[in-house]
Each structure stands twice: as structure tokens, then as C-alpha cells.
Design a protein around this motif. Structure first.
Motif, PDB file in Angstrom:
ATOM      1  N   LEU A   1      27.019  32.376  26.912  1.00 46.33           N
ATOM      2  CA  LEU A   1      27.414  31.916  28.209  1.00 46.33           C
ATOM      3  C   LEU A   1      26.661  32.672  28.897  1.00 46.33           C
ATOM      4  O   LEU A   1      27.390  34.263  28.980  1.00 46.33           O
ATOM      5  CB  LEU A   1      28.929  32.159  27.788  1.00 46.33           C
ATOM      6  N   MET A   2      27.079  32.691  29.956  1.00 44.27           N
ATOM      7  CA  MET A   2      26.066  33.456  31.054  1.00 44.27           C
ATOM      8  C   MET A   2      27.366  33.527  31.938  1.00 44.27           C
ATOM      9  O   MET A   2      27.945  32.192  32.527  1.00 44.27           O
ATOM     10  CB  MET A   2      24.858  33.398  31.652  1.00 44.27           C
ATOM     11  N   ILE A   3      28.085  34.305  33.228  1.00 43.77           N
ATOM     12  CA  ILE A   3      28.634  33.935  33.764  1.00 43.77           C
ATOM     13  C   ILE A   3      28.143  35.388  34.889  1.00 43.77           C
ATOM     14  O   ILE A   3      27.538  36.251  34.441  1.00 43.77           O
ATOM     15  CB  ILE A   3      29.954  34.245  33.396  1.00 43.77           C
ATOM     16  N   PRO A   4      28.634  35.461  36.329  1.00 47.58           N
ATOM     17  CA  PRO A   4      28.665  36.053  37.043  1.00 47.58           C
ATOM     18  C   PRO A   4      28.772  37.570  36.755  1.00 47.58           C
ATOM     19  O   PRO A   4      30.071  37.709  36.275  1.00 47.58           O
ATOM     20  CB  PRO A   4      29.268  36.170  38.060  1.00 47.58           C
ATOM     21  N   GLU A   5      28.458  38.735  36.860  1.00 52.15           N
ATOM     22  CA  GLU A   5      28.556  40.116  36.665  1.00 52.15           C
ATOM     23  C   GLU A   5      29.352  40.668  37.684  1.00 52.15           C
ATOM     24  O   GLU A   5      30.038  40.260  38.395  1.00 52.15           O
ATOM     25  CB  GLU A   5      27.461  41.168  36.692  1.00 52.15           C
ATOM     26  N   GLU A   6      30.420  41.192  36.958  1.00 54.76           N
ATOM     27  CA  GLU A   6      31.460  41.438  37.773  1.00 54.76           C
ATOM     28  C   GLU A   6      32.892  43.093  37.095  1.00 54.76           C
ATOM     29  O   GLU A   6      32.331  42.994  35.835  1.00 54.76           O
ATOM     30  CB  GLU A   6      32.675  40.160  37.645  1.00 54.76           C
ATOM     31  N   LYS A   7      33.210  43.896  37.568  1.00 56.51           N
ATOM     32  CA  LYS A   7      34.262  44.341  37.296  1.00 56.51           C
ATOM     33  C   LYS A   7      34.921  44.953  38.444  1.00 56.51           C
ATOM     34  O   LYS A   7      35.325  44.152  39.758  1.00 56.51           O
ATOM     35  CB  LYS A   7      33.000  45.328  37.880  1.00 56.51           C
ATOM     36  N   PRO A   8      35.572  45.294  37.905  1.00 57.59           N
ATOM     37  CA  PRO A   8      36.931  45.981  38.522  1.00 57.59           C
ATOM     38  C   PRO A   8      37.306  46.527  39.922  1.00 57.59           C
ATOM     39  O   PRO A   8      36.261  47.565  40.255  1.00 57.59           O
ATOM     40  CB  PRO A   8      38.221  46.430  38.074  1.00 57.59           C
ATOM     41  N   LEU A   9      37.258  46.289  40.793  1.00 57.54           N
ATOM     42  CA  LEU A   9      37.602  46.902  42.703  1.00 57.54           C
ATOM     43  C   LEU A   9      38.086  47.571  43.151  1.00 57.54           C
ATOM     44  O   LEU A   9      39.761  46.928  42.680  1.00 57.54           O
ATOM     45  CB  LEU A   9      37.194  45.497  43.456  1.00 57.54           C
TER      46      LEU A   9
ATOM     47  N   PHE B   1      34.919  34.443  38.820  1.00 53.27           N
ATOM     48  CA  PHE B   1      34.393  33.420  38.343  1.00 53.27           C
ATOM     49  C   PHE B   1      35.098  32.474  37.260  1.00 53.27           C
ATOM     50  O   PHE B   1      35.888  31.121  37.609  1.00 53.27           O
ATOM     51  CB  PHE B   1      33.277  33.338  37.976  1.00 53.27           C
ATOM     52  N   LEU B   2      35.511  33.041  36.158  1.00 50.04           N
ATOM     53  CA  LEU B   2      35.841  32.426  35.216  1.00 50.04           C
ATOM     54  C   LEU B   2      37.706  31.671  36.263  1.00 50.04           C
ATOM     55  O   LEU B   2      38.382  30.568  35.079  1.00 50.04           O
ATOM     56  CB  LEU B   2      36.802  33.372  34.069  1.00 50.04           C
ATOM     57  N   TRP B   3      38.328  32.520  36.563  1.00 52.54           N
ATOM     58  CA  TRP B   3      39.407  32.231  37.059  1.00 52.54           C
ATOM     59  C   TRP B   3      39.370  30.937  38.215  1.00 52.54           C
ATOM     60  O   TRP B   3      40.251  29.687  37.974  1.00 52.54           O
ATOM     61  CB  TRP B   3      40.736  33.108  38.168  1.00 52.54           C
ATOM     62  N   MET B   4      38.337  30.528  38.736  1.00 52.50           N
ATOM     63  CA  MET B   4      37.698  29.228  39.804  1.00 52.50           C
ATOM     64  C   MET B   4      37.609  28.529  38.490  1.00 52.50           C
ATOM     65  O   MET B   4      37.382  27.434  38.772  1.00 52.50           O
ATOM     66  CB  MET B   4      36.701  29.844  40.212  1.00 52.50           C
ATOM     67  N   MET B   5      36.858  28.457  37.882  1.00 51.82           N
ATOM     68  CA  MET B   5      36.904  28.211  36.536  1.00 51.82           C
ATOM     69  C   MET B   5      37.682  27.206  36.060  1.00 51.82           C
ATOM     70  O   MET B   5      38.054  26.367  35.505  1.00 51.82           O
ATOM     71  CB  MET B   5      35.537  28.231  35.343  1.00 51.82           C
TER      72      MET B   5
ATOM     73  N   GLN C   1      48.233  36.215  45.775  1.00 51.68           N
ATOM     74  CA  GLN C   1      49.113  35.965  44.822  1.00 51.68           C
ATOM     75  C   GLN C   1      48.383  36.431  43.591  1.00 51.68           C
ATOM     76  O   GLN C   1      47.340  36.240  43.621  1.00 51.68           O
ATOM     77  CB  GLN C   1      48.516  34.286  44.791  1.00 51.68           C
ATOM     78  N   TRP C   2      48.880  37.012  42.911  1.00 56.93           N
ATOM     79  CA  TRP C   2      49.068  37.116  41.190  1.00 56.93           C
ATOM     80  C   TRP C   2      48.764  36.322  40.363  1.00 56.93           C
ATOM     81  O   TRP C   2      49.619  36.085  40.034  1.00 56.93           O
ATOM     82  CB  TRP C   2      49.285  38.695  41.097  1.00 56.93           C
ATOM     83  N   ASP C   3      47.726  35.980  40.085  1.00 50.51           N
ATOM     84  CA  ASP C   3      48.243  34.573  38.334  1.00 50.51           C
ATOM     85  C   ASP C   3      48.028  35.686  37.315  1.00 50.51           C
ATOM     86  O   ASP C   3      46.745  36.224  37.526  1.00 50.51           O
ATOM     87  CB  ASP C   3      47.313  33.846  38.817  1.00 50.51           C
ATOM     88  N   PRO C   4      48.072  34.282  36.202  1.00 56.49           N
ATOM     89  CA  PRO C   4      47.524  35.098  34.837  1.00 56.49           C
ATOM     90  C   PRO C   4      45.744  34.895  35.298  1.00 56.49           C
ATOM     91  O   PRO C   4      45.327  33.264  35.618  1.00 56.49           O
ATOM     92  CB  PRO C   4      48.349  34.112  33.979  1.00 56.49           C
ATOM     93  N   ASP C   5      44.936  36.127  34.453  1.00 62.70           N
ATOM     94  CA  ASP C   5      44.085  35.819  33.980  1.00 62.70           C
ATOM     95  C   ASP C   5      43.518  34.821  33.134  1.00 62.70           C
ATOM     96  O   ASP C   5      44.471  34.543  32.816  1.00 62.70           O
ATOM     97  CB  ASP C   5      43.065  36.477  34.126  1.00 62.70           C
ATOM     98  N   HIS C   6      42.333  33.570  33.113  1.00 62.91           N
ATOM     99  CA  HIS C   6      41.630  32.884  32.171  1.00 62.91           C
ATOM    100  C   HIS C   6      40.869  33.054  31.466  1.00 62.91           C
ATOM    101  O   HIS C   6      39.591  33.506  32.198  1.00 62.91           O
ATOM    102  CB  HIS C   6      42.219  31.694  32.481  1.00 62.91           C
TER     103      HIS C   6
END
Length: 213
Positions: A189-197, A67-71, A130-135
């Protein structure tokens, strides 16, 4: 929304700080990915629950499970042509199939193949990895890497129709949460709950260069 939400600061405590991780909201059956479009494409997708109309099946389409990468990419839905933010609930089997057929979008020595072999794989594959820096929420780069997946040809057709379980419009939610970012109020700040897959397939995890912690 069917998205499960959780406070950003609470999630941050359990997230890996570095490494290659598919950060996502998922279960055994589905995974949520994000895309942003102009209003016409977004409204068609929301109404029909598949992609059509002005959506091009002939161009590569990129999906992002983080989500935050999309933002970062769409400027919290403020960039022109990316105002309509969609949460797309995909079949996990389809997402895994994309990755099993993916070829890295750029060459490096760690791929274990020659540049010529990689170029041949690119020609034959319809999926890019593609792997990019997360933000972080402010758009600052992190050490952790985030994945995006590019689809074309038969994979675009599959994604646009039979692979989708649900399409949600989260544009208003994004606007609401961006106000907390503007006010430097990440505590609310609320964002979608995420965890590593990680997949049960160790060979796939290795090919994707996924880290376990």
C-alpha cells in the motif's frame, strides 16, 4: 501527480500512536488537504483550478490534511457523491490563517472559556476545528486524533479561489490502492507521505492542543 508517495508500512514506524497531531504532507510554503465530491464539482475544479460551478460558496466546506482519515470518510472514494477525490495544494499561510481563526466545533472544559463565551465565539467565527479519531486503512479507530477544518463565508471564498496552488484528481490512485486494502496487502500500500505538523507559534500549537511527540 505532484503528491509524494511512500509505503504505508514504512511511514507507520515513525508516526505517533496517540495524541493530537496534524498529519499532513507539507513544506514551508504549502500543505496538501483532501476533499471528495461528485463528478460535476470535481471536474470543474480540476479544469479551472478553483472551485465554482455547482460548488456552493454558501455552505460550510470541510478540509482534511490526513489522507487516511479522508479515505475513512469517503470509503476510499466509493461513497455516493464522493467518488471524485481531490488533493488540494494550499498555501501554508492560508492554512495557518484558517487555524488562527478557528473555534472548536463542540464545547469542553479544556477550552479555558465558559460555555457562553464559546457560544459567542462560534457565532463570530467562520472556521470550525474538530478533532476526531484517526483511522487505519481498514477504517479501524486509532488512539491518535486527526483534525478537520470547516470553512464558511469569507474563508470559503478565499479557499475556493486565491488560496489554492494546485488541484489534482487522485481518484484512480485511490481505487488502485484500495485493492491492496481489500487484499489485506498493506505491504504494497502506497499513500501520500505525511508527518506531524507543528507551527513556530507556540500559542497556536497550544490552542490547537497539538502534541509534540
Amino acid at each position: 501527480m505532484e503528491l509524494k508517495l511512500k509505503k504505508y508500512n514504512e511511514q507507520l514506524q515513525g508516526w505517533p500512536e496517540k495524541g493530537h497531531h496534524i498529519m499532513a504532507q507539507y513544506n514551508d510554503d504549502k500543505i496538501v488537504v483532501y476533499q471528495s465530491y461528485r463528478k460535476e464539482i470535481g471536474e470543474f475544479a480540476l479544469k479551472n483550478q478553483y472551485f465554482g460551478g455547482e460548488f456552493s460558496l454558501d455552505r460550510m466546506t470541510w478540509i482534511k490534511p490526513n489522507f487516511l482519515w479522508m479515505m475513512y470518510r469517503n470509503g476510499w472514494g466509493r461513497k455516493e457523491g464522493q467518488e471524485y477525490v481531490l488533493a488540494i495544494h494550499l498555501k501554508m499561510s492560508a492554512f495557518k490563517r484558517y487555524l488562527e481563526n478557528a473555534v472548536y466545533s463542540s464545547y469542553n472544559d479544556k477550552l479555558g472559556v465558559s460555555r457562553e463565551e464559546w457560544q459567542n465565539q462560534v457565532k463570530e467565527s467562520s472556521v470550525r476545528l474538530q478533532w476526531d479519531p484517526d483511522h487505519d486503512p481498514f477504517g479501524n479507530k486509532l488512539e491518535r486524533r486527526a483534525v478537520q477544518i470547516g470553512l464558511k463565508k469569507e474563508f470559503t471564498h478565499s479557499f475556493a479561489h486565491e488560496d489554492i496552488l494546485l488541484i489534482e484528481n487522485i481518484s484512480d490512485f485511490v481505487k488502485e490502492q484500495y485493492q491492496f486494502v481489500l487484499n489485506d496487502d498493506l505491504g504494497n500500500l502506497m499513500i501520500p507521505e505525511e508527518k506531524p505538523l507543528l507551527f513556530n507559534d507556540e500559542n497556536l500549537n497550544k490552542t490547537l492542543r497539538l502534541d509534540k511527540n
